[in-house]
Scaffold this motif. Structure first.
Motif, PDB file in Angstrom:
ATOM      1  N   GLY A  56       0.791  -1.229   0.000  1.00  0.00           N
ATOM      2  CA  GLY A  56       0.000   0.000   0.000  1.00  0.00           C
ATOM      3  C   GLY A  56       0.818   1.272   0.000  1.00  0.00           C
ATOM      4  N   GLY A  57       2.122   1.171  -0.299  1.00  0.00           N
ATOM      5  CA  GLY A  57       2.927   2.392  -0.351  1.00  0.00           C
ATOM      6  C   GLY A  57       4.395   2.113  -0.125  1.00  0.00           C
ATOM      7  N   SER A  58       5.084   3.101   0.443  1.00  0.00           N
ATOM      8  CA  SER A  58       6.524   3.004   0.670  1.00  0.00           C
ATOM      9  C   SER A  58       6.818   3.108   2.168  1.00  0.00           C
ATOM     10  N   GLY A  59       8.114   3.119   2.501  1.00  0.00           N
ATOM     11  CA  GLY A  59       8.502   3.278   3.895  1.00  0.00           C
ATOM     12  C   GLY A  59       7.969   4.565   4.507  1.00  0.00           C
ATOM     13  N   GLU A  60       7.940   5.619   3.712  1.00  0.00           N
ATOM     14  CA  GLU A  60       7.374   6.901   4.175  1.00  0.00           C
ATOM     15  C   GLU A  60       5.923   6.704   4.614  1.00  0.00           C
ATOM     16  N   ASP A  61       5.186   5.981   3.798  1.00  0.00           N
ATOM     17  CA  ASP A  61       3.765   5.748   4.112  1.00  0.00           C
ATOM     18  C   ASP A  61       3.613   4.893   5.372  1.00  0.00           C
ATOM     19  N   VAL A  62       4.529   3.939   5.553  1.00  0.00           N
ATOM     20  CA  VAL A  62       4.473   3.115   6.776  1.00  0.00           C
ATOM     21  C   VAL A  62       4.671   4.012   8.000  1.00  0.00           C
ATOM     22  N   LEU A  63       5.654   4.909   7.919  1.00  0.00           N
ATOM     23  CA  LEU A  63       5.917   5.813   9.048  1.00  0.00           C
ATOM     24  C   LEU A  63       4.710   6.706   9.341  1.00  0.00           C
ATOM     25  N   ASP A  64       3.963   7.032   8.286  1.00  0.00           N
ATOM     26  CA  ASP A  64       2.794   7.899   8.457  1.00  0.00           C
ATOM     27  C   ASP A  64       1.516   7.116   8.754  1.00  0.00           C
ATOM     28  N   GLY A  65       1.644   5.801   8.918  1.00  0.00           N
ATOM     29  CA  GLY A  65       0.469   4.977   9.227  1.00  0.00           C
ATOM     30  C   GLY A  65      -0.460   4.752   8.050  1.00  0.00           C
ATOM     31  N   LYS A  66       0.073   4.954   6.828  1.00  0.00           N
ATOM     32  CA  LYS A  66      -0.773   4.804   5.637  1.00  0.00           C
ATOM     33  C   LYS A  66      -0.518   3.498   4.883  1.00  0.00           C
ATOM     34  N   ALA A  67       0.489   2.737   5.296  1.00  0.00           N
ATOM     35  CA  ALA A  67       0.792   1.456   4.652  1.00  0.00           C
ATOM     36  C   ALA A  67       1.321   0.515   5.725  1.00  0.00           C
ATOM     37  N   ASN A  68       1.347  -0.767   5.398  1.00  0.00           N
ATOM     38  CA  ASN A  68       1.795  -1.770   6.363  1.00  0.00           C
ATOM     39  C   ASN A  68       2.858  -2.668   5.756  1.00  0.00           C
ATOM     40  N   VAL A  69       3.606  -3.324   6.629  1.00  0.00           N
ATOM     41  CA  VAL A  69       4.562  -4.340   6.173  1.00  0.00           C
ATOM     42  C   VAL A  69       3.949  -5.695   6.503  1.00  0.00           C
TER      43      VAL A  69
END
Ligand code: SF4
Length: 149
Positions: A56-69
């Motif tokens: 659902g996105g990139s590492g930036e998005d994970v940090l912003d709670g917009k994507a998951n690993v």
């Protein structure tokens, strides 16, 4: 001091229990010009482990709670990835890292490319979670390709 991905320095810490050895990285560690870290292991994941990709996105998005690993088996390991990124950031600050060299394509360490989250081997532009956090805090992050330049 250079901060480097542990797998590039020959540590068998990849998801498959192997290393991604770059001879120059190992030499830098031997000469005490670099120290290594594996964000995923320091974040609490085991060796070996199920491969994971950012969905659902990139590492930036994970940090912003917009994507998951998510692992290939469907387990959400976002928390461990963020823990590992924070640990790596603290280490970079502690040693005053002047350069950070991380393994390209990894969902933690990629600094230009990551996989697209579909486990089909397709790469997209983007940072892994650790690279994104380090860049956000002003660190210059490169990949193993930069070691040979
Ligand atoms: Fe290598 Fe980084 Fe993956 Fe650890 S998290 S195995 S250091 S690419």
């Amino acid at each position: 001091m250079i901060l480097i991905s542990a797998c590039l320095a020959g540590v068998p810490c990849r998801y498959d229990g192997k290393a991604s050895l770059a001879d120059i990285a190992q030499k830098l560690v031997t000469e005490k010009k670099a120290i290594y870290v594996c964000p995923e292991v320091s974040g609490g994941l085991s060796i070996p482990r199920d491969p994971a990709e950012i969905v659902g996105g990139s590492g930036e998005d994970v940090l912003d709670g917009k994507a998951n690993v998510i692992t290939k088996c469907g387990e959400d390991v976002t928390e461990q990835f963020i823990n590992g990124a924070n640990h790596t950031l603290q280490l970079a600050k502690k040693v005053g890292a002047t350069m950070v060299i991380l393994k390209e394509n990894s969902p933690s360490c990629g600094s230009s490319f990551i996989y697209d989250g579909k486990f089909q081997g397709k790469k997209i532009s983007g940072d892994g979670v650790t690279s994104a956090l380090l860049k956000r805090h002003g660190f210059q992050v490169g990949s193993e390709d930069d070691l040979y330049e």
